[in-house]
Design a protein around this motif. Structure first.
Motif, PDB file in Angstrom:
ATOM      1  N   LEU A  57       9.730   1.383  12.180  1.00  0.00           N
ATOM      2  CA  LEU A  57      10.094   0.277  11.062  1.00  0.00           C
ATOM      3  C   LEU A  57       9.549  -0.895  11.736  1.00  0.00           C
ATOM      4  N   PHE A 106       9.397   1.836   5.223  1.00  0.00           N
ATOM      5  CA  PHE A 106      11.013   1.307   5.188  1.00  0.00           C
ATOM      6  C   PHE A 106      11.952   2.288   4.549  1.00  0.00           C
ATOM      7  N   GLU A 114      14.457   4.950   6.473  1.00  0.00           N
ATOM      8  CA  GLU A 114      15.949   4.602   5.968  1.00  0.00           C
ATOM      9  C   GLU A 114      16.698   5.691   5.554  1.00  0.00           C
TER      10      GLU A 114
END
Length: 377
Positions: A45, A87, A91
């Motif tokens: 990330l 991302f 996530e």
């Protein structure tokens, strides 16, 4: 879109650049997401955020098409107005790891809402900042450059936030097989093909092109466009909250399909509206239901693959969506360069998305997640 055309790029060159940007994002995302479980989700990330900042700085300080292509290809930039890059998949996998399956869809709905509100604020902020600066005698190009610099700064800020990510987000047993998937390969590949079709359709009307269409068709200024897409993203985010309740009653696949179909019919109606208020009204009506399939789609992927393959599955299906979206702007740019064709992208997008909905239902309505099978949904 306004910034690139202000740099002197034609609509066709802009379409090519956006396509190559999405292609580059595909490669970066595939590399980072399929290695996130092994090398660390936090680390991947941070790398993605730094690439985002570097791409923003390059876009701000060069007019050279080659440098712009390189920055767009290697960096993490979203021409669609939605989150792209590594991302989202990482996530999603982290969230699925720390929440029970019965609340997964609801958590993803709130996650989608937060993303939609952030996108809405970005749309409003970008439009208002550029409009304010132009009203203060700043040249349009310079006002757009300020917005791009803000994008780069946010990338650096993201890197700082990701650096503080909890160790609980890391997975203890990485996925097996090539690209991090093994026994879930068939399901992942079939879903990837369908998602690529959906994103290819959506690529004809990404937010950048939709805003440009409102400018060409009705002469809407950047401030007005910022307000339009602020409310569009607010409605989209709120609609995501309803998805978890519908999914609990009707199932994930049915919720995905039967909310997505009417939104695509509304998309077909946008270009035939005779005035700006009516076109905006139809667009907002579409956004009010168009994102109900997002948290349900995310939850469905996490539910039907093995827990140790979730990062890779989310990454691969996400890359499939990005790949589909990467091709369409090239054709859309060609159409937007010709006034007689600027409505055609809406018709292509709506028709292809309806085909996607029908295929998804026929192929996956019977493939229920374990929690739905247990409660007999």
């Amino acid at each position: 879109m306004f910034y690139l055309t202000s740099l002197g790029l034609s609509a066709s060159q802009t379409g090519m650049l956006l396509t190559l940007t999405l292609v580059g994002d595909t490669i970066v995302s595939l590399y980072l997401t399929t290695r996130a479980d092994r090398l660390g989700r936090r680390r991947m990330l941070i790398v993605g955020a730094l690439l985002m900042a570097a791409a923003g700085l390059t876009f701000a300080y060069t007019r050279n098409l080659v440098f712009l292509i390189v920055a767009g290809t290697i960096g993490v930039i979203s021409p669609s107005g939605n989150e792209v890059g590594p991302f989202l998949p990482i996530e999603q996998a982290a969230l699925s790891q720390v929440v029970p399956h019965r609340t997964r869809t609801a958590v993803f709905a709130w996650y989608t809402l937060a993303g939609s509100f952030a996108t809405a604020i970005g749309s409003l902020g970008g439009g208002m900042v550029s409009h304010f600066l132009q009203g203060s005698a700043m040249a349009p190009l310079e006002s757009y450059r300020i917005v791009v610099l803000l994008y780069a700064a946010l990338g650096a800020l993201l890197a700082l936030f990701f650096n503080g990510l909890s160790p609980a987000a890391e997975v203890s047993s990485p996925g097996a097989g090539s690209f991090g998937i093994g026994r879930s390969r068939d399901v992942v590949l079939k879903l990837s093909g369908l998602f690529a079709l959906d994103s290819f359709a959506g690529g004809f009307v990404v937010q950048s092109f939709a805003a440009y269409w409102f400018y060409l068709r009705f002469g809407a200024n950047p401030g007005t466009l910022g307000v339009i897409f602020f409310w569009a993203n607010v409605f989209a985010g709120v609609s995501a909250l309803l998805a978890s309740r519908l999914a609990a009653r009707f199932g994930l696949v049915r919720t995905m399909v039967f909310t997505h179909l009417p939104s695509n019919l509304l998309l077909l109606l946008v270009p035939v509206m005779p005035s700006l208020p009516l076109a905006v009204l139809v667009l907002l009506a579409r956004f009010s239901i168009s994102q109900m399939d997002v948290p349900t789609r995310q939850a469905y992927i996490m539910a039907v693959v093995r827990p140790d393959e979730r990062s890779a599955a989310a990454g691969i299906t996400g890359v499939a969506r990005t790949t589909g979206a990467a091709i369409a702007p090239l054709f859309a740019g060609f159409m937007f360069a010709r006034p007689s064709l600027i409505n055609v992208p809406f018709f292509i997008a709506g028709a292809l998305k309806i085909i996607y909905d029908l295929l998804l239902y026929t192929r996956f309505a019977a493939v229920q997640p374990p929690e739905e099978t247990a409660r007999g949904t």
